[in-house]
Scaffold this active site. Sequence first.
Site, PDB file in Angstrom:
ATOM      1  N   GLU A 100      -9.380  27.136   0.977  1.00 41.97           N
ATOM      2  CA  GLU A 100      -8.472  26.119   1.507  1.00 41.97           C
ATOM      3  C   GLU A 100      -9.205  24.804   1.743  1.00 41.97           C
ATOM      4  O   GLU A 100      -8.683  23.721   1.439  1.00 41.97           O
ATOM      5  CB  GLU A 100      -7.820  26.611   2.802  1.00 41.97           C
ATOM      6  CG  GLU A 100      -6.789  25.650   3.338  1.00 41.97           C
ATOM      7  CD  GLU A 100      -6.193  26.100   4.655  1.00 41.97           C
ATOM      8  OE1 GLU A 100      -5.868  25.221   5.481  1.00 41.97           O
ATOM      9  OE2 GLU A 100      -6.060  27.324   4.869  1.00 41.97           O
ATOM     10  N   THR A 137      -5.957  25.711   8.130  1.00 39.83           N
ATOM     11  CA  THR A 137      -4.798  26.233   8.852  1.00 39.83           C
ATOM     12  C   THR A 137      -5.056  27.542   9.576  1.00 39.83           C
ATOM     13  O   THR A 137      -4.242  27.963  10.397  1.00 39.83           O
ATOM     14  CB  THR A 137      -3.609  26.447   7.890  1.00 39.83           C
ATOM     15  OG1 THR A 137      -3.961  27.432   6.917  1.00 39.83           O
ATOM     16  CG2 THR A 137      -3.221  25.147   7.202  1.00 39.83           C
ATOM     17  N   SER A 182     -10.838  37.256   5.058  1.00 38.85           N
ATOM     18  CA  SER A 182      -9.642  36.645   5.641  1.00 38.85           C
ATOM     19  C   SER A 182     -10.021  35.909   6.922  1.00 38.85           C
ATOM     20  O   SER A 182     -10.328  36.524   7.944  1.00 38.85           O
ATOM     21  CB  SER A 182      -8.598  37.727   5.956  1.00 38.85           C
ATOM     22  OG  SER A 182      -7.575  37.216   6.789  1.00 38.85           O
ATOM     23  N   SER A 183      -9.992  34.587   6.858  1.00 41.98           N
ATOM     24  CA  SER A 183     -10.411  33.784   8.006  1.00 41.98           C
ATOM     25  C   SER A 183      -9.592  34.101   9.241  1.00 41.98           C
ATOM     26  O   SER A 183     -10.130  34.292  10.334  1.00 41.98           O
ATOM     27  CB  SER A 183     -10.285  32.293   7.668  1.00 41.98           C
ATOM     28  OG  SER A 183     -10.605  31.490   8.787  1.00 41.98           O
ATOM     29  N   ASN A 184      -8.258  34.180   9.095  1.00 35.09           N
ATOM     30  CA  ASN A 184      -7.426  34.399  10.283  1.00 35.09           C
ATOM     31  C   ASN A 184      -7.646  35.779  10.880  1.00 35.09           C
ATOM     32  O   ASN A 184      -7.550  35.959  12.087  1.00 35.09           O
ATOM     33  CB  ASN A 184      -5.951  34.135   9.969  1.00 35.09           C
ATOM     34  CG  ASN A 184      -5.294  35.251   9.200  1.00 35.09           C
ATOM     35  OD1 ASN A 184      -4.770  36.202   9.789  1.00 35.09           O
ATOM     36  ND2 ASN A 184      -5.320  35.169   7.884  1.00 35.09           N
TER      37      ASN A 184
END
Length: 341
Positions: A145, A183, A241-243
């Site tokens: 991203e 985000t 997965s960052s989140n």
Amino acid sequence: MAAAWFPAGTYDWLVIEERKRVLLANPRGYCAGVDRAVLTVEEALKLYGAPIYVRKQIVHNKHVVATLERRGAIFVEENEEVPEGATVIFSAHGVAPEVHEQAKARRLKAIDATCPLVTKVHQEAKRFAADDYDILLIGHEGHEEVIGTSGEAPAHIQLVDGPDGADKVTVRDPNKVVWLSQTTLSVDETLETVDRLKQRLPLLQSPPSDDICYATQNRQQVVKQIAPDCDVLLVVGSRNSSNSVRLVEVALDAGARASYLVDYASEIDDAWLAGATTVGVTSGASVPEDLVSELLDHLVERGFEDVSEVTTVDERLAFSLPQELKRDMKAAAARTAASTD
């Protein structure tokens, strides 16, 4: 197993076993952008047939990628790996403008599954760059991203990777500088980074609206609520997965005694549950619900039969499919209807 001891009547001592329970976070799992991206690949496979090429992982989840591969999706790193004239789908994380140009040069049929909330950040970057602002992009170096957003205005954007990165920032004009963000970050860490930046740049402007997506914020908020009561908090999600990774960090910061990230229930170490009476469960925004169900079944087998869902907000947002795909689906439906007349 943990136990509480109380004096009881004529008995010297009475041992009362504490009931094992699960606090199940809601919201959890798929967000609107992930649901849209995965559905885009599924519908493209139905419409065009296999193979369908996907640049990068459509979403950062090992199980989702493997499932789509079995259905005929081929995941590649760059457009050069896609045969000329074939169909390629761009992932939910967004791409730089040069990626679109490369696709045109190879005559690829490109379908852009970028999450609309990521597209919003791209549009903000282009607008502020057009007004000659220095843009401080808060995010993790190397994340897809961040690469995509930076590509919109590389001469104007510099990355700030966490609070310590704020000390390295240099700008041309402290009166014309704005921050944007990836985000999927930790809300608290992002605010800490912004505070550090404002100590050096008091006139730093903020984005017109939150860049951290609603789903990331909602999943972190419910974890903050349940974490203080949890001996262990399990997050279903992949390590890229960052989140999902942020949810583990948020859980520990909010008071969970321990927190672990797993792709599958089979990865749970029973030693993590030893002595635990309350286990929290959540999942990242790219995780299908069946993986959470498998994890809950795993916990039931170990005595955690009491499951209470803790809800902080009701998510209703949905995004429509990419225009390129919708147009072709409509045309295919019209041809089918005409042939049956």
